[in-house]
Design an enzyme around this catalytic site. Structure first.
Site, PDB file in Angstrom:
ATOM      1  N   GLU A 307      12.920   0.252  -3.835  1.00 57.81           N
ATOM      2  CA  GLU A 307      11.793  -0.564  -4.271  1.00 57.81           C
ATOM      3  C   GLU A 307      10.663   0.388  -4.588  1.00 57.81           C
ATOM      4  O   GLU A 307      10.200   1.127  -3.713  1.00 57.81           O
ATOM      5  CB  GLU A 307      11.349  -1.562  -3.198  1.00 57.81           C
ATOM      6  N   CYS A 341       2.609  -3.738  -3.171  1.00 57.48           N
ATOM      7  CA  CYS A 341       3.234  -4.302  -4.370  1.00 57.48           C
ATOM      8  C   CYS A 341       2.863  -5.761  -4.560  1.00 57.48           C
ATOM      9  O   CYS A 341       3.006  -6.294  -5.665  1.00 57.48           O
ATOM     10  CB  CYS A 341       4.746  -4.124  -4.314  1.00 57.48           C
TER      11      CYS A 341
END
Length: 390
Positions: A307, A341
């Protein structure tokens, strides 16, 4: 809805465990830390205990604490004079020792019933939910600059949910089997990978560190965990909680290290079976490239999961409540200085609502304070950038 036949749940009397057929896993409640509440008092004590303290954090390889000559310090992001942790980098030799120590435990760990492995993570979740909550919150706040609510959402609720739900679904997975048609029988056996997993965790979420290392271990794998230099204090606390919950010594090796040294060492090992990564795009690209260049030396094909950040947008419908939309945008975009994020980086608003929303966004933005996330009423965290919010 699928239901588990058995779920392991704790009895708080000495943290003994029993099987409970009707037990359910639920999201961990987010505490409010109101004035006079027991959780607020516990957190204030934990924060006080950390004042001026420097915790010594060794590498842990084969269950043994190891110090190298490459000593480093983690500084509090809002008080650079406070060394919150003293730790050391593992060199290539120590990393290879960690790989061998992990491999020595792999078969026995993989053959352990999933119920036994899940029990460890249920217990770790209950330790985090109960007696160790304030400690992990305080270490996340002081070490990573988070305010109480950001730390509570991350280091407590999210990590507890990771451990509990991962364990629940690991148990449930065992009941997922192929269809058998007489006279044949089809059986699926779930097992860990043949080798070790390299877990590389980021600075901004304590929960991600515990999950990147914990999830593979739950599923029967052995792990080398490289925590972020600026999340060392909280990540080591999580590691110790896993050990306290019963995780055997060789299943997760705790090895702070220089990024390139760690990457070069794990990707050059024939036993690499996977990389579990959260961090920057350039770093993951480098790891991916190194794996591809070494494919012929591996005993298996390494699995790579990465990620590398994301873009969070908000879409405001014309029927939306203006105050709710404004609150959501402000908190998402500016809590923890946007270093996550899930931070809102763009918002789509209909023309009919934009004048109201723009005015309210500017008004609320003007009220934001930047400072020590551990103090009352400060929302963003330190000016140097580590998150927070009230």
């Amino acid at each position: 809805m699928l239901q588990l036949g058995r779920v392991l749940r704790p009895s708080w009397a000495g943290l003994r465990w029993h099987h409970c057929a009707a037990a359910e896993v639920k999201n961990e409640p987010i505490l409010e830390f109101k004035h006079g509440s027991p959780e607020r008092a516990a957190l204030q004590k934990a924060l006080q205990d950390l004042k001026g303290k420097t915790e010594e954090i060794p590498c842990v390889v084969g269950g043994e604490e190891v110090w190298t000559k490459d000593v480093r310090y983690q500084l509090s992001p809002f008080n650079h004079s406070h060394k919150v942790a003293k730790y050391c980098y593992a060199d290539k030799e120590l990393l290879n020792t960690a790989i061998n120590a992990a491999l020595s435990a792999r078969k026995e760990w993989d053959l352990k019933p999933v119920e036994d492995r899940a029990q460890i993570f249920f217990k770790a979740a209950d330790l985090l939910s109960g007696p160790r909550r304030a400690e992990v919150l305080a270490k996340t706040m002081v070490g990573q600059g988070k305010t109480v609510i950001q730390a509570e959402i991350d280091a407590a609720a999210e990590l507890i949910d990771f451990f509990r739900f991962n364990a629940k679904y690991a148990l449930q997975l065992q009941h997922e089997q192929l269809i058998s048609v007489p006279i044949s029988t089809n059986t699926m056996v779930y097992r860990g990978l043949e080798g070790f997993i390299a877990a590389v965790s980021p600075f901004n979420f304590t929960a991600i560190g515990g999950n990147l290392a914990g999830a593979p271990a739950l599923m029967g794998n052995v792990v080398l965990w490289k925590p972020s230099d600026t999340a060392m204090l909280s990540n080591y606390a999580v590691y110790k909680i896993l050990r306290e919950a019963g995780l055997p010594p060789n299943i997760i090796q705790f090895v702070p290290a220089d990024g390139p040294v760690f990457g070069d060492t794990v990707t050059s090992s024939e036993h690499l079976s996977g990389i579990n990564f959260t961090g920057s795009v350039p770093t993951f690209r480098r790891l991916w490239k190194q794996v591809s260049e070494n494919l012929e030396r591996y005993r298996t094909f390494p699995r790579l999961a990465g990620e590398c950040g994301g873009k969070n947008f908000h879409f405001v419908h014309k029927s939306a409540d203006v105050e709710s939309a404004v609150n959501g945008v402000i908190r998402s975009a500016f809590e923890y200085s946007g270093q996550k994020c899930s931070a809102c980086s763009r918002v789509y608003v209909p023309d009919s609502l934009w004048p109201q929303i723009k005015a309210r966004l500017l008004e609320e933005h003007g009220k934001i304070k930047v400072g020590n996330g551990g103090r009352e009423n400060e929302e963003l965290g330190n000016a140097a950038g580590i998150y927070s919010c009230r």
